[in-house]
Design a protein around this motif. Structure first.
Motif, PDB file in Angstrom:
ATOM      1  N   LEU A 156       0.258   7.365   7.491  1.00  0.00           N
ATOM      2  CA  LEU A 156      -0.274   7.765   6.182  1.00  0.00           C
ATOM      3  C   LEU A 156      -1.657   7.175   5.992  1.00  0.00           C
ATOM      4  O   LEU A 156      -1.933   6.036   6.351  1.00  0.00           O
ATOM      5  CB  LEU A 156       0.668   7.355   5.061  1.00  0.00           C
ATOM      6  N   THR A 157      -2.552   8.007   5.455  1.00  0.00           N
ATOM      7  CA  THR A 157      -3.900   7.521   5.147  1.00  0.00           C
ATOM      8  C   THR A 157      -3.887   7.084   3.696  1.00  0.00           C
ATOM      9  O   THR A 157      -3.593   7.872   2.806  1.00  0.00           O
ATOM     10  CB  THR A 157      -4.945   8.634   5.358  1.00  0.00           C
ATOM     11  N   MET A 158      -4.188   5.808   3.484  1.00  0.00           N
ATOM     12  CA  MET A 158      -4.142   5.256   2.125  1.00  0.00           C
ATOM     13  C   MET A 158      -5.366   5.738   1.348  1.00  0.00           C
ATOM     14  O   MET A 158      -6.501   5.449   1.756  1.00  0.00           O
ATOM     15  CB  MET A 158      -4.133   3.724   2.182  1.00  0.00           C
ATOM     16  N   PRO A 159      -5.175   6.476   0.261  1.00  0.00           N
ATOM     17  CA  PRO A 159      -6.339   6.929  -0.511  1.00  0.00           C
ATOM     18  C   PRO A 159      -7.160   5.727  -0.973  1.00  0.00           C
ATOM     19  O   PRO A 159      -6.627   4.780  -1.555  1.00  0.00           O
ATOM     20  CB  PRO A 159      -5.700   7.664  -1.702  1.00  0.00           C
ATOM     21  N   GLY A 160      -8.466   5.764  -0.651  1.00  0.00           N
ATOM     22  CA  GLY A 160      -9.344   4.656  -1.046  1.00  0.00           C
ATOM     23  C   GLY A 160      -8.991   3.338  -0.375  1.00  0.00           C
ATOM     24  O   GLY A 160      -9.341   2.263  -0.876  1.00  0.00           O
ATOM     25  N   ASP A 161      -8.308   3.400   0.782  1.00  0.00           N
ATOM     26  CA  ASP A 161      -7.871   2.181   1.504  1.00  0.00           C
ATOM     27  C   ASP A 161      -7.057   1.245   0.613  1.00  0.00           C
ATOM     28  O   ASP A 161      -7.065   0.027   0.808  1.00  0.00           O
ATOM     29  CB  ASP A 161      -9.086   1.418   2.083  1.00  0.00           C
ATOM     30  N   ASP A 162      -6.350   1.803  -0.359  1.00  0.00           N
ATOM     31  CA  ASP A 162      -5.652   0.996  -1.367  1.00  0.00           C
ATOM     32  C   ASP A 162      -4.172   0.909  -1.003  1.00  0.00           C
ATOM     33  O   ASP A 162      -3.439   1.884  -1.117  1.00  0.00           O
ATOM     34  CB  ASP A 162      -5.837   1.677  -2.739  1.00  0.00           C
ATOM     35  N   ASP A 163      -3.733  -0.302  -0.563  1.00  0.00           N
ATOM     36  CA  ASP A 163      -2.325  -0.392  -0.160  1.00  0.00           C
ATOM     37  C   ASP A 163      -1.374  -0.515  -1.352  1.00  0.00           C
ATOM     38  O   ASP A 163      -0.160  -0.597  -1.180  1.00  0.00           O
ATOM     39  CB  ASP A 163      -2.096  -1.535   0.846  1.00  0.00           C
ATOM     40  N   THR A 164      -1.933  -0.550  -2.589  1.00  0.00           N
ATOM     41  CA  THR A 164      -1.045  -0.531  -3.760  1.00  0.00           C
ATOM     42  C   THR A 164      -0.878   0.896  -4.298  1.00  0.00           C
ATOM     43  O   THR A 164      -0.213   1.105  -5.307  1.00  0.00           O
ATOM     44  CB  THR A 164      -1.599  -1.412  -4.900  1.00  0.00           C
ATOM     45  N   HIS A 165      -1.514   1.862  -3.639  1.00  0.00           N
ATOM     46  CA  HIS A 165      -1.362   3.269  -4.023  1.00  0.00           C
ATOM     47  C   HIS A 165       0.120   3.656  -3.872  1.00  0.00           C
ATOM     48  O   HIS A 165       0.808   3.138  -2.982  1.00  0.00           O
ATOM     49  CB  HIS A 165      -2.246   4.117  -3.095  1.00  0.00           C
ATOM     50  N   PRO A 166       0.638   4.551  -4.722  1.00  0.00           N
ATOM     51  CA  PRO A 166       2.077   4.861  -4.675  1.00  0.00           C
ATOM     52  C   PRO A 166       2.609   5.249  -3.294  1.00  0.00           C
ATOM     53  O   PRO A 166       3.733   4.892  -2.953  1.00  0.00           O
ATOM     54  CB  PRO A 166       2.212   6.042  -5.641  1.00  0.00           C
ATOM     55  N   ILE A 167       1.810   5.954  -2.479  1.00  0.00           N
ATOM     56  CA  ILE A 167       2.361   6.431  -1.198  1.00  0.00           C
ATOM     57  C   ILE A 167       2.638   5.256  -0.242  1.00  0.00           C
ATOM     58  O   ILE A 167       3.770   5.074   0.205  1.00  0.00           O
ATOM     59  CB  ILE A 167       1.454   7.501  -0.551  1.00  0.00           C
ATOM     60  N   PRO A 168       1.625   4.399   0.089  1.00  0.00           N
ATOM     61  CA  PRO A 168       1.949   3.252   0.956  1.00  0.00           C
ATOM     62  C   PRO A 168       2.910   2.270   0.275  1.00  0.00           C
ATOM     63  O   PRO A 168       3.751   1.655   0.929  1.00  0.00           O
ATOM     64  CB  PRO A 168       0.591   2.589   1.230  1.00  0.00           C
ATOM     65  N   ASP A 169       2.797   2.144  -1.051  1.00  0.00           N
ATOM     66  CA  ASP A 169       3.636   1.194  -1.775  1.00  0.00           C
ATOM     67  C   ASP A 169       5.112   1.566  -1.630  1.00  0.00           C
ATOM     68  O   ASP A 169       5.948   0.740  -1.248  1.00  0.00           O
ATOM     69  CB  ASP A 169       3.222   1.203  -3.258  1.00  0.00           C
ATOM     70  N   LEU A 170       5.443   2.815  -1.894  1.00  0.00           N
ATOM     71  CA  LEU A 170       6.839   3.249  -1.799  1.00  0.00           C
ATOM     72  C   LEU A 170       7.306   3.256  -0.346  1.00  0.00           C
ATOM     73  O   LEU A 170       8.439   2.896  -0.037  1.00  0.00           O
ATOM     74  CB  LEU A 170       7.007   4.653  -2.407  1.00  0.00           C
ATOM     75  N   THR A 171       6.393   3.655   0.556  1.00  0.00           N
ATOM     76  CA  THR A 171       6.748   3.666   1.983  1.00  0.00           C
ATOM     77  C   THR A 171       7.119   2.259   2.442  1.00  0.00           C
ATOM     78  O   THR A 171       8.090   2.066   3.176  1.00  0.00           O
ATOM     79  CB  THR A 171       5.559   4.205   2.807  1.00  0.00           C
ATOM     80  N   GLY A 172       6.339   1.268   1.988  1.00  0.00           N
ATOM     81  CA  GLY A 172       6.603  -0.123   2.382  1.00  0.00           C
ATOM     82  C   GLY A 172       7.972  -0.611   1.934  1.00  0.00           C
ATOM     83  O   GLY A 172       8.603  -1.443   2.591  1.00  0.00           O
ATOM     84  N   TYR A 173       8.460  -0.097   0.805  1.00  0.00           N
ATOM     85  CA  TYR A 173       9.785  -0.495   0.324  1.00  0.00           C
ATOM     86  C   TYR A 173      10.896   0.042   1.219  1.00  0.00           C
ATOM     87  O   TYR A 173      11.957  -0.554   1.342  1.00  0.00           O
ATOM     88  CB  TYR A 173      10.040   0.041  -1.099  1.00  0.00           C
ATOM     89  N   ILE A 174      10.666   1.227   1.812  1.00  0.00           N
ATOM     90  CA  ILE A 174      11.752   1.916   2.521  1.00  0.00           C
ATOM     91  C   ILE A 174      11.773   1.555   4.003  1.00  0.00           C
ATOM     92  O   ILE A 174      12.832   1.447   4.608  1.00  0.00           O
ATOM     93  CB  ILE A 174      11.595   3.452   2.365  1.00  0.00           C
ATOM     94  N   THR A 175      10.592   1.364   4.577  1.00  0.00           N
ATOM     95  CA  THR A 175      10.509   1.212   6.046  1.00  0.00           C
ATOM     96  C   THR A 175      10.619  -0.258   6.453  1.00  0.00           C
ATOM     97  O   THR A 175      10.616  -1.143   5.607  1.00  0.00           O
ATOM     98  CB  THR A 175       9.182   1.794   6.560  1.00  0.00           C
ATOM     99  N   GLU A 176      10.697  -0.480   7.769  1.00  0.00           N
ATOM    100  CA  GLU A 176      10.881  -1.849   8.280  1.00  0.00           C
ATOM    101  C   GLU A 176       9.558  -2.390   8.823  1.00  0.00           C
ATOM    102  O   GLU A 176       9.410  -2.622  10.011  1.00  0.00           O
ATOM    103  CB  GLU A 176      11.956  -1.849   9.361  1.00  0.00           C
ATOM    104  N   GLY A 177       8.578  -2.533   7.917  1.00  0.00           N
ATOM    105  CA  GLY A 177       7.295  -3.081   8.319  1.00  0.00           C
ATOM    106  C   GLY A 177       6.193  -2.046   8.268  1.00  0.00           C
ATOM    107  O   GLY A 177       6.358  -0.961   7.708  1.00  0.00           O
TER     108      GLY A 177
END
Length: 472
Positions: free
Chosen positions: A310-331
């Motif tokens: 996933l490409t983080m919009p604006g390189d923002d790791d608190t954006h909903p897409i990386p944020d939610l992905t981080g909760y579900i995946t293993e790293g």
């Protein structure tokens, strides 16, 4: 099968039609237009007398005279082992000019979740040939390990490198092709440009990786609705190969951000109440439905391992897409803009990267007994070198002690020799660990406080630091 000519409204990718009998959620629909085209769609919502249908090919050319047929079944993927080596579009139709697919079975694309009781804990190492992943954030069979990237970073090159190089070393050592499980790659592309698609296909064909791959291509100019189906088709194919045909399947999905944008677009067309940043409130559930289809099942040879990109919009790791992905995946594997600008390939920043299952997939009998200690020590030394870089900017290098200078040099060498390897260089885990010892031998023995003394005795290179000083 009833046919209706009762379309009341067309909004974006959605068509609304009146019906006089119950219609099932997710049911497949055929819409026949005046000019004789037949478009496929899926029921998104069904209430008293009115259904909303998302049309895979887009709603262009549909008017109130179009006829709507409900097929009474959900979408299915025709699966067979012969899919290996084939290229399909985002809705599962062949686009490589090859023969028609004769399916062994037709599987529902909304797979059942693996029963947690039947899940086997992931603990076998997958070798990607990339030191930054194998050495520091090891991928384990059955894991879901996303790549967090930014627009313009070379995540596609890294994905192709992994697709090309990934192997299961113990299967190879067995040398018994008849008995061991085979390795397959499922590549699901969503919303990519034609240029990227050509790049992927050229690479797959040039390296022969296509022979063991199934490629699903949904391009940027394809309808957004198709994007919501592509990963499900890819995962259904992966599950069939893994759990029916005993393959170890690596699923690479790119780009999850485009998938989530499609969810947002459909949500807006349905006039849903938006959640964070306009994304639908159920996006967490939706992503979990995809990611949780990775894993191993007790008593089954095969496995499904996922690398979503996933490409983080604006390189923002608190954006909903990386944020939610981080909760579900293993790293996550994090790609870094600074490393990329220094020309490091692949620009993987190991400090914020993480593989939560790494500890169970490495060590004696899996990779090598010194793997865990070497990884921990390199993390610590690199983190210390990074901190010292900030200090050097303030006080200058001359103010640092000899020990600090060694850690600074270690951080530089770690980036330019360990992480940097190019996209065509396939390093075995042995080479990666030996390279790690090369770097650690530049540090004083007493600084290696995270490695067992017996391992230091066995692997530490006494003469190398002296040789380096002579050269200096």
């Amino acid at each position: 099968m009833k046919e209706y000519q009762t379309i009341t409204e067309i909004s974006g990718p959605l068509v609304f039609a009146e019906v006089d009998e119950p219609v099932g959620y997710d049911e497949i629909v055929e819409i026949e237009t005046d000019d004789g085209r037949t478009l496929r769609g899926q029921v998104l919502e069904s209430s008293d007398g009115l259904v909303s249908i998302q049309v895979f090919e887009g709603t262009g050319g549909i008017d109130r005279n179009a006829s709507v047929r409900f097929l009474g079944e959900t979408m299915k993927m025709p699966v067979t082992e012969d899919l290996l080596g084939r290229v399909l579009d985002g809705s599962g139709e062949p686009i490589d000019g090859g023969p028609e697919i004769v399916p062994e079975s037709r599987e529902d694309i909304v797979g059942e979740a693996i029963n947690p009781f039947s899940r086997e804990y992931p603990e076998e190492f997958i070798q990607t040939g990339v030191s930054g992943i194998d050495g520091m954030n090891t991928l384990v069979r059955g894991q879901k390990l996303p790549i967090f990237s930014g627009s313009g970073l070379p995540h596609n090159e890294l994905a192709l490198q992994i697709a090309r190089q990934a192997t299961v070393p113990e299967e190879e050592e067995a040398g018994d092709d008849e008995e061991g499980s085979e390795f397959a790659v499922i590549f699901g592309a969503m919303g990519i440009t034609q240029e990227e698609a050509n790049e992927f296909m050229d690479d797959f064909e040039r390296t022969g990786a296509l022979e063991r791959s199934v490629v699903f291509m949904n391009l940027a100019d394809d309808p957004a609705v198709e994007r919501t189906v592509t990963p499900r088709l890819a995962l259904t194919t992966a599950e069939y190969l893994a759990f029916e045909k005993d393959y170890h399947v690596l699923v690479i999905l790119t780009d999850i951000t485009n998938y989530c944008e499609a969810l947002r677009e459909i949500g807006a067309a349905r006039e849903e109440v938006p959640g964070r940043r306009g994304y639908p409130g159920y996006m967490y559930t939706d992503l979990a439905q995809l990611y949780e289809r990775a894993g191993r099942i007790e008593g089954q040879e095969g496995s499904v391992t996922q690398i979503p990109i996933l490409t983080m919009p604006g390189d923002d790791d608190t954006h909903p897409i990386p944020d939610l992905t981080g909760y579900i995946t293993e790293g996550q594997i994090v790609m870094d803009r600074n490393l990329n600008s220094q020309g490091i390939e692949p620009p993987v920043n190991v400090l914020p990267s993480l593989s939560r299952l790494m500890d169970d997939g490495i060590g004696e009998g899996l990779t090598r007994e010194d793997h865990g200690d070497v990884s921990d020590q390199m993390y610590a030394a690199y983190a210390e070198g990074e901190d010292l870089r900030d200090l050097v900017n303030i006080v200058g290098r001359e103010a640092l002690s000899e020990r600090d200078n060694k850690f600074l040099d270690f951080a530089d060498r770690f980036e330019t020799e360990f992480v940097q390897q190019g996209y065509d260089n396939n390093r075995s885990i042995e080479e990666t660990l030996e390279l790690g010892w090369d770097l650690l031998s530049d540090l004083p023995k007493e600084a290696l406080n995270r490695i067992d003394e017996d391992l230091i005795e066995e692997h530490y290179r006494e003469d190398e630091p002296e040789a380096a000083e002579v050269e200096a």
